[in-house]
Motif scaffolding. Structure first.
Motif, PDB file in Angstrom:
ATOM      1  N   PHE A  68      67.792 -57.298  42.316  1.00 40.64           N
ATOM      2  CA  PHE A  68      67.050 -58.190  41.423  1.00 40.64           C
ATOM      3  C   PHE A  68      67.380 -57.838  39.975  1.00 40.64           C
ATOM      4  N   GLN A  69      67.994 -58.789  39.255  1.00 41.87           N
ATOM      5  CA  GLN A  69      68.475 -58.454  37.912  1.00 41.87           C
ATOM      6  C   GLN A  69      67.332 -58.305  36.918  1.00 41.87           C
ATOM      7  N   VAL A  70      67.385 -57.169  36.192  1.00 42.80           N
ATOM      8  CA  VAL A  70      66.326 -56.843  35.236  1.00 42.80           C
ATOM      9  C   VAL A  70      66.865 -56.677  33.815  1.00 42.80           C
ATOM     10  N   ARG A  71      68.201 -56.601  33.665  1.00 37.16           N
ATOM     11  CA  ARG A  71      68.797 -56.410  32.329  1.00 37.16           C
ATOM     12  C   ARG A  71      70.137 -57.117  32.291  1.00 37.16           C
ATOM     13  N   GLY A  72      70.334 -57.940  31.257  1.00 40.06           N
ATOM     14  CA  GLY A  72      71.585 -58.665  31.141  1.00 40.06           C
ATOM     15  C   GLY A  72      72.515 -58.073  30.108  1.00 40.06           C
ATOM     16  N   GLU A  73      72.150 -58.176  28.832  1.00 45.20           N
ATOM     17  CA  GLU A  73      73.040 -57.731  27.753  1.00 45.20           C
ATOM     18  C   GLU A  73      72.237 -56.915  26.734  1.00 45.20           C
ATOM     19  N   CYS A  74      71.897 -55.697  27.093  1.00 42.65           N
ATOM     20  CA  CYS A  74      71.129 -54.810  26.206  1.00 42.65           C
ATOM     21  C   CYS A  74      69.829 -55.472  25.769  1.00 42.65           C
ATOM     22  N   ASN A  75      69.342 -56.398  26.587  1.00 38.37           N
ATOM     23  CA  ASN A  75      67.994 -56.920  26.444  1.00 38.37           C
ATOM     24  C   ASN A  75      67.395 -56.963  27.840  1.00 38.37           C
ATOM     25  N   THR A  76      66.079 -56.907  27.927  1.00 42.93           N
ATOM     26  CA  THR A  76      65.449 -56.667  29.222  1.00 42.93           C
ATOM     27  C   THR A  76      64.540 -57.815  29.635  1.00 42.93           C
ATOM     28  N   LEU A  77      64.166 -57.776  30.905  1.00 42.93           N
ATOM     29  CA  LEU A  77      63.228 -58.747  31.477  1.00 42.93           C
ATOM     30  C   LEU A  77      61.961 -58.017  31.896  1.00 42.93           C
ATOM     31  N   TYR A  78      61.693 -56.933  31.192  1.00 42.49           N
ATOM     32  CA  TYR A  78      60.496 -56.109  31.376  1.00 42.49           C
ATOM     33  C   TYR A  78      60.228 -55.437  30.025  1.00 42.49           C
ATOM     34  N   PRO A  79      59.022 -54.937  29.787  1.00 43.40           N
ATOM     35  CA  PRO A  79      58.747 -54.303  28.489  1.00 43.40           C
ATOM     36  C   PRO A  79      59.482 -52.974  28.361  1.00 43.40           C
ATOM     37  N   SER A  80      60.218 -52.824  27.250  1.00 47.29           N
ATOM     38  CA  SER A  80      60.980 -51.603  27.001  1.00 47.29           C
ATOM     39  C   SER A  80      60.750 -51.151  25.570  1.00 47.29           C
ATOM     40  N   PRO A  81      60.587 -49.859  25.336  1.00 52.04           N
ATOM     41  CA  PRO A  81      60.448 -49.378  23.956  1.00 52.04           C
ATOM     42  C   PRO A  81      61.781 -49.340  23.214  1.00 52.04           C
ATOM     43  N   TYR A  82      62.904 -49.585  23.935  1.00 51.81           N
ATOM     44  CA  TYR A  82      64.216 -49.426  23.338  1.00 51.81           C
ATOM     45  C   TYR A  82      64.938 -50.748  23.099  1.00 51.81           C
ATOM     46  N   GLU A  83      64.723 -51.732  23.966  1.00 48.88           N
ATOM     47  CA  GLU A  83      65.479 -52.977  23.878  1.00 48.88           C
ATOM     48  C   GLU A  83      64.527 -54.176  23.920  1.00 48.88           C
ATOM     49  N   PRO A  84      64.909 -55.285  23.249  1.00 51.93           N
ATOM     50  CA  PRO A  84      64.015 -56.440  23.194  1.00 51.93           C
ATOM     51  C   PRO A  84      64.057 -57.255  24.490  1.00 51.93           C
ATOM     52  N   TRP A  85      63.087 -58.130  24.628  1.00 55.06           N
ATOM     53  CA  TRP A  85      63.101 -59.097  25.722  1.00 55.06           C
ATOM     54  C   TRP A  85      64.318 -60.011  25.570  1.00 55.06           C
ATOM     55  N   GLY A  86      64.828 -60.501  26.700  1.00 52.39           N
ATOM     56  CA  GLY A  86      66.032 -61.318  26.686  1.00 52.39           C
ATOM     57  C   GLY A  86      65.784 -62.754  26.267  1.00 52.39           C
ATOM     58  N   PRO A  87      66.870 -63.513  26.083  1.00 59.09           N
ATOM     59  CA  PRO A  87      66.738 -64.912  25.667  1.00 59.09           C
ATOM     60  C   PRO A  87      66.010 -65.767  26.705  1.00 59.09           C
ATOM     61  N   GLN A  88      65.993 -65.325  27.972  1.00 62.61           N
ATOM     62  CA  GLN A  88      65.239 -66.077  28.990  1.00 62.61           C
ATOM     63  C   GLN A  88      63.754 -66.137  28.639  1.00 62.61           C
ATOM     64  N   PHE A  89      63.284 -65.177  27.823  1.00 60.84           N
ATOM     65  CA  PHE A  89      61.897 -65.171  27.363  1.00 60.84           C
ATOM     66  C   PHE A  89      61.839 -65.347  25.836  1.00 60.84           C
ATOM     67  N   ASN A  90      62.900 -66.013  25.300  1.00 60.40           N
ATOM     68  CA  ASN A  90      62.951 -66.319  23.868  1.00 60.40           C
ATOM     69  C   ASN A  90      62.820 -65.058  23.005  1.00 60.40           C
ATOM     70  N   TRP A  91      63.346 -63.948  23.500  1.00 61.66           N
ATOM     71  CA  TRP A  91      63.363 -62.684  22.765  1.00 61.66           C
ATOM     72  C   TRP A  91      61.956 -62.164  22.460  1.00 61.66           C
ATOM     73  N   THR A  92      60.953 -62.663  23.180  1.00 58.89           N
ATOM     74  CA  THR A  92      59.552 -62.375  22.847  1.00 58.89           C
ATOM     75  C   THR A  92      58.799 -61.912  24.078  1.00 58.89           C
ATOM     76  N   ASP A  93      57.883 -60.972  23.906  1.00 53.28           N
ATOM     77  CA  ASP A  93      57.028 -60.486  24.995  1.00 53.28           C
ATOM     78  C   ASP A  93      56.228 -61.646  25.574  1.00 53.28           C
ATOM     79  N   PRO A  94      56.385 -61.949  26.867  1.00 53.62           N
ATOM     80  CA  PRO A  94      55.652 -63.078  27.448  1.00 53.62           C
ATOM     81  C   PRO A  94      54.204 -62.759  27.797  1.00 53.62           C
ATOM     82  N   GLY A  95      53.823 -61.502  27.615  1.00 54.99           N
ATOM     83  CA  GLY A  95      52.443 -61.131  27.899  1.00 54.99           C
ATOM     84  C   GLY A  95      52.192 -60.692  29.320  1.00 54.99           C
ATOM     85  N   TRP A  96      53.234 -60.535  30.124  1.00 56.44           N
ATOM     86  CA  TRP A  96      53.094 -60.019  31.480  1.00 56.44           C
ATOM     87  C   TRP A  96      54.389 -59.326  31.860  1.00 56.44           C
TER      88      TRP A  96
END
Length: 783
Positions: A68-96
């Protein structure tokens, strides 16, 4: 226990034994790749529904694991203190937390959850200039003074290729960052495994960034290997450190990777065409298993049984090099997966995975090979290990982490390197006492006795006694050699730094080189270093044992020079049996010298759509006879450049003789109509523009037949001609660029020439039509 209770228990036990037991198949990996595009949706509700549906569907069809893919290009699909949310979530924390939810759903459906993680792609879409946290692209992208991206042979950062901006595998800070981001994921989530994709470079000839070149020339290349060996080892060393870091925290977590489906051609195995990832992408996937830096690989064998790249032969190749680890065949859902699952079982492979979710009808698996559920295969080396792991950090006496410290065990020459954060790993230590040796020349040496038992994972930090061993002084001559090698890694020449280094070692064999070396040594001037570099270039040009293919990495050089070309293989012609290899050679040469076609590409001098009657007349009026070769004409700007280039070549012992030049419109059209091989001529070509020359390749004792389209074996030999080598080394300085399919054909089209070409046209250049797309190689198969 009283008699009544014993009787009740006996009856109950008999009833349990009498109950039917659900049929179960033998252990087998039945995984499915679920990419970030498969599971993300526009709203949180739709995304959660999609995740639930995926997990339930996989369970219903008797799959037992999900990648299950969780990281594409140094951006994540989970909250990370190091890398931002990916473009699939508009680079923004979706709140979950989608990944936490996906793990919960996988568990509810009895699926192993492997976090699928791209390692070497920095970005596909340029991120916003400000993200939270800041995206590594904004900190270390192509424009950064501390760039982590791949660099070409001239030392220039590559902003985009093969759909991504790529991280340099040999940049130690990029590697340490990737491991840091990964370890946050492992420590935060209850994953069964981590799974790596894009763990490679996009092509051969990377990455000549400053840090990589320094490591190659220094402590980062302890065995003194060639460039390809160094790059492959960089990826393998990264994997080893990742294995150790995870083992220190969660030793049960499985570490897997998805390499390309063709590693390399070995005797007795696959001998067809196609990219060998070992050479082109620096993936040593056979070595990963044999060195135990992964627990399993999922090679992407995306071809059918019996095809040009036979699934069954490629799978057999991987199964020869397991090193006692698992190979799970990567199967494309659209290419007869049922037959391929049967083939994996026939060959004794422990399972497979399907690319990808949403491709094909999963019920066909349930009705066929997955009619009964099966457990995931056991990994004895993880569940009941017989060896130990030692990992830790190497620092100086002052606690500073040391990069590229050499860690060895006893007298074994195998060398394990520390990363930018000082972290190192030693795998497969047998039970008992071992001497761990660590060395870095300017910091000294140290040893440490460690006693390990089977299954131990020990953290052993090592400190070097700074000052015990003084830094080795650099003599003036060594410094000059070092300066020349660094100069060769820039755009000062197309020669490989390794060739320059070897030539400098043999400088006493040639009086001119020896004299120039000492002049450069005495003066310390850049101009004298460049003159010495020019002398080395001339040595290369006139050496009958060298070829323009020697400008490539040794693996590619040997591959193309020694390849058994079929007589039906023609450059740029109809597809021959080895056309893929010919294209691969062209693409490799383009990394050394770019190709600028005067009538194709994004910025041609003249586009086909612009060639009106008026333009044809204008072009022919621009033709000028070539001095001393009056049979031929060229565009007036090209003539001036050609004469200057020819004069320089003569001064350096090379005659540039034109065998074909301008081509009138009538001749071009007649040739195109009459040619037995329509690929040999064209009705609209750079010859028609007066911007192309076909050169005579014969030179001295090296003779070639008349210029024409010919078998690839001859084309490869032509690259030994001093004419071709001189042009490859010098022609760009005069505005001439190669047509890589044909060594004899060169075109005048310096950057910005389009405006010069049209300067005298009435009213200026014609209005731009729709731009013609630039030619590009087909994208390589990868997830």
């Amino acid at each position: 226990m009283n008699k009544l209770l014993r009787s009740v228990l006996a009856v109950a036990g008999a009833a349990v034994l009498a109950m039917p037991v659900a049929a179960q198949a033998p252990p087998e990996m039945r995984a499915c790749w679920v990419s970030r595009f498969n599971w993300t949706r526009d709203t949180p509700e739709a995304t959660r529904e999609r995740i639930v549906s995926i997990m339930e569907n996989l369970k219903a069809n008797n799959f037992n694991a999900v990648l299950f893919q969780v990281r594409g290009e140094c951006n994540t699909l989970y909250p990370s203190p190091y890398e931002p949310w990916g473009p699939q979530f508009n680079w923004t924390d979706p709140g979950w937390d989608p990944v936490a939810f996906a793990i919960e759903q996988a568990r509810a459906n009895g699926l192993e959850f492997h976090a699928y993680f791209n390692t070497h792609t920095l970005t596909a879409v340029v991120p916003p200039p400000e993200t939270t946290p800041q995206h590594p692209y904004n900190l270390h992208g192509p424009e950064s003074p501390d760039s982590w991206v791949i660099h070409d042979r001239a030392g220039n950062p590559v902003a985009s290729t093969d759909s991504y901006t790529w991280l340099s595998p040999s940049n130690p800070h990029a590697s340490a960052w990737t491991r840091k981001a990964l370890m946050h994921l492992v420590e935060t989530y209850d994953v069964d495994g981590v799974h790596f994709d894009r763990i490679r470079t996009p092509a051969a000839g990377y990455s000549f960034d400053v840090r990589s070149v320094e490591r190659f020339e220094g402590d980062g290349n302890p065995m003194g290997g060639e460039w390809g060996d160094f790059m492959r080892d960089a990826i393998t060393q990264d994997l080893r450190r990742i294995y150790g870091a995870i083992a220190l925290r969660k030793p049960h977590v499985k570490i897997t990777a998805a390499p390309f489906g063709i590693c390399r051609r070995e005797p007795g195995g696959y001998q067809g065409t196609g990219t060998q990832s070992y050479y082109s992408w620096y993936q040593d996937s056979f070595g990963w298993m044999e060195q135990h830096v992964v627990d399993a690989i999922f090679p992407m064998i995306y071809w059918r049984i019996g095809s040009a790249h036979p699934f069954e032969v490629l799978l057999a190749d991987f199964l020869k090099y397991t090193g006692g680890r698992h190979v799970y065949a990567g199967i494309h859902a659209g290419r007869d997966p049922i037959a391929q699952i049967a083939e994996t079982r026939r060959q004794g492979a422990p399972g497979s995975t399907i690319w990808s979710y949403g491709s094909g009808d999963f019920s066909t698996y349930l009705a066929g090979p997955y009619s009964e559920p099966a457990p995931v295969p056991a990994m004895p080396w993880k569940e009941n290990p017989t060896v130990a792991i030692v990992a830790g950090t190497v620092t100086s006496a002052h606690g500073v982490p040391l990069l590229d410290a050499w860690v060895r065990v006893g007298d074994n020459p195998a060398t394990f390197l520390s990363g930018a954060d000082g972290f190192y790993t030693v795998l497969d230590l047998s039970p008992g006492t071992h001497t761990i040796r660590v060395e870095k020349p300017e910091f000294g040496e140290a040893t440490r006795e460690v006693t390990v038992a089977a299954g131990d994972v020990l953290e052993v930090n090592l400190q070097l006694p700074e000052g015990q061993k003084a830094e080795m002084p650099i003599t003036p001559s060594m410094k000059l050699i070092d300066d020349l090698i660094r100069l060769a890694a820039t755009d000062a020449t197309v020669l490989r730094p390794e060739y320059v280094a070897e030539s400098l070692k043999r400088r006493t064999e040639d009086a001119q080189r020896y004299s120039l070396f000492h002049r450069a040594l005495r003066s310390g001037q850049e101009a004298d270093r460049l003159e010495l570099l020019r002398a080395i270039e001339l040595q290369f040009i006139h050496d009958p044992k060298t070829s323009a293919l020697d400008l490539l990495d040794p693996e590619l050089r040997d591959k193309f020079r020694g390849f058994a070309w079929d007589p039906a293989d023609y450059p740029g012609g109809p597809e021959g049996p080895n056309e893929n290899v010919a294209i691969e050679m062209v693409e490799a040469l383009r990394t050394v010298l770019p190709e600028r076609r005067a009538n194709t590409g994004p910025d041609p001098a003249v586009r086909r759509a612009e060639a009106t009657e008026e333009v044809w007349q204008y072009m022919e009026n621009q033709w000028v006879e070539v001095p001393d070769q009056t049979n031929w004409k060229l565009n007036r700007h090209a003539v001036e450049s050609f004469v200057a280039m020819r004069d320089q070549a003569r001064r350096e012992g090379v005659e540039l003789i034109i065998r074909s030049g301008h081509r009138t419109r009538a001749r071009a059209e007649a040739g195109a109509a009459a040619a037995g091989n329509p690929y040999a001529v064209a009705s609209f070509s750079s010859h028609s523009l007066g911007l192309a020359i076909d050169f005579q390749m014969s030179h001295g004792d090296l003779q070639f037949a008349e210029i024409t389209t010919r078998p690839m074996a001859q084309v490869v030999r032509m690259r030994e001609s001093p004419v071709h080598k001189w042009l490859f080394v010098r022609a760009r300085d005069f505005g001439w660029y190669a047509y890589m399919h044909e060594p004899w054909h060169w075109e005048y089209n310096p950057p910005g020439f389009r405006q010069v070409f049209w300067a005298d046209f009435p009213g200026g250049a014609p209005a731009d039509p729709e731009p013609e797309p630039a030619e590009a190689p087909a994208a390589a198969s990868s997830n």
